[in-house]
Scaffold this motif. Structure first.
Motif, PDB file in Angstrom:
ATOM      1  N   LEU A  13     -10.648 -14.800  58.297  1.00  0.00           N
ATOM      2  CA  LEU A  13     -10.219 -14.913  59.883  1.00  0.00           C
ATOM      3  C   LEU A  13      -8.826 -14.571  59.957  1.00  0.00           C
ATOM      4  N   TYR A  14      -8.811 -13.593  60.830  1.00  0.00           N
ATOM      5  CA  TYR A  14      -7.170 -13.078  61.110  1.00  0.00           C
ATOM      6  C   TYR A  14      -6.806 -13.285  62.807  1.00  0.00           C
ATOM      7  N   GLY A  15      -5.584 -13.592  62.733  1.00  0.00           N
ATOM      8  CA  GLY A  15      -4.748 -13.450  63.921  1.00  0.00           C
ATOM      9  C   GLY A  15      -3.586 -12.585  63.853  1.00  0.00           C
ATOM     10  N   THR A  16      -3.493 -11.668  64.742  1.00  0.00           N
ATOM     11  CA  THR A  16      -2.748 -10.567  64.817  1.00  0.00           C
ATOM     12  C   THR A  16      -2.310  -9.930  66.108  1.00  0.00           C
ATOM     13  N   GLU A  17      -0.931  -9.238  66.042  1.00  0.00           N
ATOM     14  CA  GLU A  17      -0.615  -8.678  67.125  1.00  0.00           C
ATOM     15  C   GLU A  17      -0.337  -7.206  66.794  1.00  0.00           C
ATOM     16  N   THR A  18       0.109  -6.781  65.610  1.00  0.00           N
ATOM     17  CA  THR A  18       0.401  -5.557  65.311  1.00  0.00           C
ATOM     18  C   THR A  18      -0.845  -4.735  64.561  1.00  0.00           C
ATOM     19  N   ALA A  21      -2.150  -8.132  60.076  1.00  0.00           N
ATOM     20  CA  ALA A  21      -2.905  -9.135  59.443  1.00  0.00           C
ATOM     21  C   ALA A  21      -4.493  -8.718  59.373  1.00  0.00           C
ATOM     22  N   GLN A  22      -4.763  -7.992  60.141  1.00  0.00           N
ATOM     23  CA  GLN A  22      -6.254  -7.519  60.226  1.00  0.00           C
ATOM     24  C   GLN A  22      -6.411  -6.759  58.755  1.00  0.00           C
ATOM     25  N   ASP A  23      -5.503  -5.874  58.749  1.00  0.00           N
ATOM     26  CA  ASP A  23      -5.613  -4.762  57.370  1.00  0.00           C
ATOM     27  C   ASP A  23      -5.635  -5.695  56.408  1.00  0.00           C
ATOM     28  N   PHE A  62      -7.653 -17.949  56.047  1.00  0.00           N
ATOM     29  CA  PHE A  62      -6.813 -17.274  57.067  1.00  0.00           C
ATOM     30  C   PHE A  62      -5.672 -16.036  57.050  1.00  0.00           C
ATOM     31  N   VAL A  63      -5.757 -15.455  57.741  1.00  0.00           N
ATOM     32  CA  VAL A  63      -4.595 -14.533  57.773  1.00  0.00           C
ATOM     33  C   VAL A  63      -3.714 -14.641  58.996  1.00  0.00           C
ATOM     34  N   VAL A  64      -2.505 -15.125  58.965  1.00  0.00           N
ATOM     35  CA  VAL A  64      -2.009 -15.468  60.559  1.00  0.00           C
ATOM     36  C   VAL A  64      -0.663 -14.753  60.530  1.00  0.00           C
ATOM     37  N   ALA A  65      -0.357 -14.146  61.319  1.00  0.00           N
ATOM     38  CA  ALA A  65       0.832 -13.730  61.864  1.00  0.00           C
ATOM     39  C   ALA A  65       1.637 -14.575  62.533  1.00  0.00           C
TER      40      ALA A  65
END
Length: 364
Positions: A13-18, A21-23, A62-65
């Motif tokens: 699961l990721y939280g990203t703006e740019t 984190a999704q990558d 979790f991958v969270v920026a």
């Protein structure tokens, strides 16, 4: 109630703006599937799931920026808010195993605040952490990807200890084997569109207007790591606005660049086929607006981009070079080739001219 999934399933699961984190989330998913540790690995934004779903998976990553002053990205705030309900207790996430990857910048006082808060909260609700947390600092030596690669090895050892590799047939009886690039669940489906469909949107919002860039001045010193700009725009007519209003800029790729991409990929035979993205339509012929306004072909490619390109070339020398850029052991070469000179996706495709991306993904 937990949903029915294969015995060995994981979710990233990721939280990203740019998009960083999704990558990284997609890279973790490929790593878990490629190693044979899990039969199913889903990749989703945090806000698209309920915390109740986590109990259905053997592992949650979790991958969270962190954005702003310790805030969660816009596609993770709903998930975070749902964890703050007073009625949740210390056994709410009992049995859930998780790993944490945080992305941030130590130039801000609340470095990696979002990831730290999330890890602390899910532990309070009964979840157990697998391995040490990864805290990526974009200002540190080697930047985000160096810290991520340093963490991935020890994390992989923990996964290997807890989930030894199994044959695909043993891990998920009755389920078709999925190739590693199938791990990520896409929210969009590209399909042909009817040019007469009145629901198809235009390239730009109805309330948009054209503006001319009059000046572009840097306001931070040249020695400062942040490049902050003051832009002066002019319009042909007056524009009403209030203090606090924001302005969204819709850039377009140059027509010559789009034509060059069409030539490199041999896409001219399909260049006039109207397409749309479902469920949120994003339609038009490749020069307007799909390749012109929606796909950033001038962006700096990430390392995972090179590993994907290597699948679409028959030139062994170019394939080897592409895989080197994707290999963490050659991280400095990737930086020298792509990041530091700000080489674009289009420029990469121009140099690796044997790469031909298919209009549709071929069957595995």
């Amino acid at each position: 109630m937990p949903v029915s999934l294969p015995p060995r399933s994981a979710i990233v699961l990721y939280g990203t703006e740019t998009g960083t984190a999704q990558d990284l989330a997609a890279e973790i998913a490929r790593y878990l599937e490629r190693g044979g540790h899990f039969a199913l690995v889903d990749v989703l934004p945090l806000d698209s799931v309920s915390f109740k779903l986590l109990a259905s998976y053997g592992l949650t990553v979790f991958v969270v920026a962190t954005t702003g002053q310790g805030e969660f990205p816009s596609n993770a705030r709903k998930f975070w808010t749902s964890l703050l309900r007073k009625k949740l207790g210390p056994t709410t996430l009992g049995g859930v195993r998780f790993a944490m990857v945080g992305l941030g910048s130590s130039s801000y006082p609340r470095f990696n605040w979002a990831a730290r808060k999330l890890a602390k909260r899910v532990k309070m609700l009964g979840a157990q952490q697998v391995g040490e947390a990864c805290e990526c600092d974009e200002l540190a030596d080697g930047s985000t990807e160096r810290a991520f690669e340093d963490w991935l090895g020890p994390f992989g050892n923990e996964v290997l200890r807890m989930w030894p590799p199994q044959e695909a047939e043993e891990a998920a009886p009755g389920l078709p084997h999925r190739d590693q690039h199938d791990g990520e669940i896409s929210k969009w489906i590209l399909q042909r569109a009817d040019e007469t469909d009145s629901q198809l949107p235009n390239a730009h919002p109805a309330d948009s207007f054209e503006a001319t860039l009059e000046s572009n001045d840097r306001v931070t010193p040249a020695s400062h790591w942040q490049d902050v700009r003051f832009l002066r725009l002019s319009t042909s007519s007056s524009v009403d606005y209030q203090p606090g209003d924001s302005l969204a800029i819709h850039p377009e790729n140059m027509a010559a660049d789009v034509d060059h991409l069409l030539s490199l990929m041999d896409w001219h035979p399909v260049a006039d086929i109207p397409v749309m993205l479902i469920p949120n339509p994003a339609y038009d012929k490749p020069r307007s607006p799909l390749l012109t306004s929606h796909l950033d072909i001038t962006a700096i490619p990430r390392r995972s981009f090179f590993s994907q390109l290597a699948r679409f070339t028959t030139n062994e020398m170019q394939k080897e070079r592409l895989l080197e850029f994707a290999n963490p052991e050659f991280l400095d070469e990737y930086y020298d080739y792509a990041t530091r000179p700000r080489r674009s996706i289009l420029e990469v495709l121009q140099e690796f001219d044997s790469v031909k991306l298919p209009w549709r993904e071929p069957p595995a």
